[in-house]
Design an enzyme around this catalytic site. Structure first.
Site, PDB file in Angstrom:
ATOM      1  N   ASP A  99       0.851  -1.200   0.000  1.00  0.00           N
ATOM      2  CA  ASP A  99       0.000   0.000   0.000  1.00  0.00           C
ATOM      3  C   ASP A  99       0.881   1.243   0.000  1.00  0.00           C
ATOM      4  O   ASP A  99       1.963   1.253   0.596  1.00  0.00           O
ATOM      5  CB  ASP A  99      -0.870   0.047   1.253  1.00  0.00           C
ATOM      6  CG  ASP A  99      -1.936  -1.028   1.300  1.00  0.00           C
ATOM      7  OD1 ASP A  99      -2.015  -1.851   0.373  1.00  0.00           O
ATOM      8  OD2 ASP A  99      -2.691  -1.034   2.285  1.00  0.00           O
ATOM      9  N   GLY A 114       1.829  -1.767  -5.351  1.00  0.00           N
ATOM     10  CA  GLY A 114       1.251  -3.047  -5.730  1.00  0.00           C
ATOM     11  C   GLY A 114      -0.061  -3.360  -5.051  1.00  0.00           C
ATOM     12  O   GLY A 114      -0.602  -4.446  -5.237  1.00  0.00           O
ATOM     13  N   ASP A 115      -0.569  -2.455  -4.250  1.00  0.00           N
ATOM     14  CA  ASP A 115      -1.860  -2.665  -3.599  1.00  0.00           C
ATOM     15  C   ASP A 115      -2.585  -1.318  -3.573  1.00  0.00           C
ATOM     16  O   ASP A 115      -2.486  -0.569  -4.528  1.00  0.00           O
ATOM     17  CB  ASP A 115      -1.654  -3.258  -2.200  1.00  0.00           C
ATOM     18  CG  ASP A 115      -2.845  -4.079  -1.706  1.00  0.00           C
ATOM     19  OD1 ASP A 115      -3.916  -4.018  -2.341  1.00  0.00           O
ATOM     20  OD2 ASP A 115      -2.714  -4.764  -0.693  1.00  0.00           O
ATOM     21  N   ASP A 116      -3.267  -0.987  -2.488  1.00  0.00           N
ATOM     22  CA  ASP A 116      -4.063   0.241  -2.449  1.00  0.00           C
ATOM     23  C   ASP A 116      -3.175   1.487  -2.379  1.00  0.00           C
ATOM     24  O   ASP A 116      -2.194   1.515  -1.644  1.00  0.00           O
ATOM     25  CB  ASP A 116      -4.983   0.225  -1.228  1.00  0.00           C
ATOM     26  CG  ASP A 116      -5.883  -0.995  -1.227  1.00  0.00           C
ATOM     27  OD1 ASP A 116      -6.501  -1.268  -2.276  1.00  0.00           O
ATOM     28  OD2 ASP A 116      -5.940  -1.693  -0.201  1.00  0.00           O
ATOM     29  N   SER A 158      -4.988  -2.965  -7.556  1.00  0.00           N
ATOM     30  CA  SER A 158      -5.976  -2.706  -6.513  1.00  0.00           C
ATOM     31  C   SER A 158      -6.586  -1.319  -6.680  1.00  0.00           C
ATOM     32  O   SER A 158      -6.602  -0.774  -7.770  1.00  0.00           O
ATOM     33  CB  SER A 158      -5.325  -2.871  -5.139  1.00  0.00           C
ATOM     34  OG  SER A 158      -6.313  -3.081  -4.161  1.00  0.00           O
TER      35      SER A 158
END
Length: 142
Positions: A77, A97-99, A133
């Site tokens: 995140d 790679g996420d939020d 995401s």
């Protein structure tokens, strides 16, 4: 870097490099129970997990900074705002790679015990590249 301070600032074109994700997944920068936190014009990169974590903080700003994680790296995140209030996130470039920004109100036992919601958050003028995401996510996680 984990801080419990009042006030605290990270600024002035510095770089904090976490060296990438490994089997142990630390947060790159975490402020816990802190007030008057300012992050400005800093590059934070290659986090092992969440890049910036504000946990039970008040009066926080993250501005004009870069968060650069590989977009295929899991759980990286950009910013996690957890049980915090009066948060301003603006003018940042966030690749992860996420939020991009995750708004939370605690999880598991701590979330139920302390029951502190995240409140009064402004997110504006940011660039997000969070391919796997959400750019902004709100979640109770209790």
């Amino acid at each position: 870097l984990c801080c419990v301070f009042t006030p605290v600032a990270l600024c002035c074109r510095g770089v904090i490099d976490g060296g990438g994700f490994k089997s142990f997944k630390p947060r790159l920068v975490q402020f816990q129970r802190s007030q008057n936190v300012r992050i400005d014009d800093v590059t934070l990169r290659n986090s092992g997990m969440w890049t910036v974590h504000f946990y039970f903080c008040v009066d926080v700003s993250l501005t004009n900074s870069k968060i650069l994680n590989p977009i295929m790296a899991p759980e990286t995140d950009g910013v996690d705002v957890d049980s915090s209030a009066n948060v301003y996130i603006a003018g940042n470039h966030i690749e992860c790679g996420d939020d991009g920004v995750a708004l939370k109100s605690g999880s598991d036992w701590c979330g139920r015990q302390w029951a502190t919601p995240t409140a009064n958050v402004t997110i504006e003028r940011n660039f997000f590249n969070c391919e796997s995401s959400s750019s902004v996510l709100a979640s109770a996680q209790v």
